[in-house]
Scaffold this motif. Structure first.
Motif, PDB file in Angstrom:
ATOM      1  N   GLN A 121       0.925  -1.371   0.056  1.00 19.72           N
ATOM      2  CA  GLN A 121       0.108  -0.219   0.076  1.00 19.72           C
ATOM      3  C   GLN A 121       0.879   1.314  -0.009  1.00 19.72           C
ATOM      4  N   LEU A 122       2.053   1.085   0.656  1.00 21.24           N
ATOM      5  CA  LEU A 122       3.000   2.400   0.641  1.00 21.24           C
ATOM      6  C   LEU A 122       3.490   2.596  -0.586  1.00 21.24           C
ATOM      7  N   VAL A 123       3.992   1.723  -1.309  1.00 23.62           N
ATOM      8  CA  VAL A 123       4.846   1.898  -2.363  1.00 23.62           C
ATOM      9  C   VAL A 123       3.889   1.793  -3.814  1.00 23.62           C
ATOM     10  N   ALA A 124       2.530   1.406  -3.733  1.00 21.74           N
ATOM     11  CA  ALA A 124       1.590   1.389  -4.753  1.00 21.74           C
ATOM     12  C   ALA A 124       1.101   2.652  -5.081  1.00 21.74           C
ATOM     13  N   PRO A 125       0.433   2.997  -6.254  1.00 23.34           N
ATOM     14  CA  PRO A 125      -0.314   4.091  -6.341  1.00 23.34           C
ATOM     15  C   PRO A 125      -1.579   4.293  -5.655  1.00 23.34           C
ATOM     16  N   ARG A 126      -1.748   5.575  -5.055  1.00 21.35           N
ATOM     17  CA  ARG A 126      -2.830   5.686  -4.289  1.00 21.35           C
ATOM     18  C   ARG A 126      -4.027   6.223  -4.989  1.00 21.35           C
ATOM     19  N   GLY A 127      -5.245   6.187  -4.231  1.00 20.01           N
ATOM     20  CA  GLY A 127      -6.250   6.620  -4.764  1.00 20.01           C
ATOM     21  C   GLY A 127      -7.040   5.722  -6.022  1.00 20.01           C
ATOM     22  N   THR A 128      -6.324   4.547  -6.199  1.00 19.15           N
ATOM     23  CA  THR A 128      -6.855   3.794  -7.357  1.00 19.15           C
ATOM     24  C   THR A 128      -7.855   2.566  -6.626  1.00 19.15           C
ATOM     25  N   LEU A 129      -8.639   2.217  -7.221  1.00 16.65           N
ATOM     26  CA  LEU A 129      -9.520   1.018  -6.783  1.00 16.65           C
ATOM     27  C   LEU A 129      -8.851  -0.023  -6.150  1.00 16.65           C
ATOM     28  N   PRO A 130      -7.578  -0.497  -6.567  1.00 16.78           N
ATOM     29  CA  PRO A 130      -6.917  -1.591  -5.994  1.00 16.78           C
ATOM     30  C   PRO A 130      -6.562  -1.150  -4.576  1.00 16.78           C
ATOM     31  N   HIS A 131      -6.070   0.063  -4.546  1.00 15.67           N
ATOM     32  CA  HIS A 131      -5.649   0.759  -3.035  1.00 15.67           C
ATOM     33  C   HIS A 131      -6.750   0.868  -2.320  1.00 15.67           C
ATOM     34  N   ARG A 132      -7.944   1.100  -2.613  1.00 12.78           N
ATOM     35  CA  ARG A 132      -8.990   1.124  -1.798  1.00 12.78           C
ATOM     36  C   ARG A 132      -9.433  -0.176  -1.346  1.00 12.78           C
ATOM     37  N   HIS A 133      -9.476  -1.235  -2.126  1.00 11.58           N
ATOM     38  CA  HIS A 133      -9.994  -2.576  -1.848  1.00 11.58           C
ATOM     39  C   HIS A 133      -8.995  -3.027  -0.917  1.00 11.58           C
ATOM     40  N   LEU A 134      -7.677  -3.188  -1.461  1.00  8.53           N
ATOM     41  CA  LEU A 134      -6.521  -3.616  -0.191  1.00  8.53           C
ATOM     42  C   LEU A 134      -6.376  -2.905   1.015  1.00  8.53           C
ATOM     43  N   GLY A 135      -6.685  -1.570   1.038  1.00  5.65           N
ATOM     44  CA  GLY A 135      -6.896  -0.871   2.131  1.00  5.65           C
ATOM     45  C   GLY A 135      -7.880  -1.264   3.339  1.00  5.65           C
ATOM     46  N   ARG A 136      -9.162  -1.835   2.662  1.00  5.94           N
ATOM     47  CA  ARG A 136     -10.204  -2.214   3.420  1.00  5.94           C
ATOM     48  C   ARG A 136      -9.536  -3.730   3.994  1.00  5.94           C
ATOM     49  N   VAL A 137      -8.884  -4.354   3.149  1.00 11.32           N
ATOM     50  CA  VAL A 137      -8.354  -5.788   3.818  1.00 11.32           C
ATOM     51  C   VAL A 137      -7.286  -5.283   5.107  1.00 11.32           C
ATOM     52  N   TRP A 138      -6.546  -4.328   4.545  1.00 11.36           N
ATOM     53  CA  TRP A 138      -5.293  -3.952   5.706  1.00 11.36           C
ATOM     54  C   TRP A 138      -5.926  -3.289   6.971  1.00 11.36           C
ATOM     55  N   VAL A 139      -7.103  -2.625   6.895  1.00 10.70           N
ATOM     56  CA  VAL A 139      -7.708  -2.181   8.270  1.00 10.70           C
ATOM     57  C   VAL A 139      -8.398  -3.406   8.834  1.00 10.70           C
ATOM     58  N   VAL A 140      -8.903  -4.369   8.043  1.00 13.58           N
ATOM     59  CA  VAL A 140      -9.560  -5.605   8.857  1.00 13.58           C
ATOM     60  C   VAL A 140      -8.334  -6.324   9.651  1.00 13.58           C
TER      61      VAL A 140
END
Length: 132
Positions: free
Chosen positions: A30-49
């Motif tokens: 998440q830190l190195v990938a582009p932010r604001g993209t759909l994958p960033h948002r979906h992976l962000g949800r997984v990371w929060v869980v």
């Protein structure tokens, strides 16, 4: 390096450790990938869980050496549980910069600093990584 000490640990310790390792790996992505993209948002949800799992599971882990009391690391767990919803709220309200600062703080405090403490002698992850 051997997983034997971790695999011999109680189930809650295993849940905690494997969730933390997954959150560490995904957090780096998440830190190195582009932010604001759909994958960033979906992976962000997984990371929060994963981070909620790491933080909550920590409250079932205490040390016999401390009389089964909580340690300073549990304060980090409380901070993570407070900061995660704030970070999500910030990005939903459009404050991307504050969201980013909070998430990076959670990553470093909740995974790097707290995780580093688990590598000390006498700790399960120290035994896993260094064989103490």
């Amino acid at each position: 390096m051997t997983l034997a000490p971790l695999l011999a640990a109680p189930a809650m310790v295993q849940v905690h450790a494997f969730s933390a390792m997954a959150a560490l790996g995904l957090g780096i992505v998440q830190l190195v990938a582009p932010r604001g993209t759909l994958p960033h948002r979906h992976l962000g949800r997984v990371w929060v869980v994963l981070m909620v799992t790491v933080a909550l599971s920590s409250f079932w882990i205490t040390s016999a050496a401390r009389g089964h009391h909580y340690s300073y690391i549990h304060l980090i767990s409380i901070a993570v549980l407070v900061m995660l919803p704030l970070a999500v709220l910030r990005v939903r309200r459009g404050n991307v910069a504050a969201h980013g600062r909070l998430m990076v703080s959670i990553f470093f405090g909740g995974l790097i600093i707290a995780g580093g403490a688990t590598l000390l002698p006498g700790r399960i992850m120290g035994a896993v990584v260094f064989g103490w």
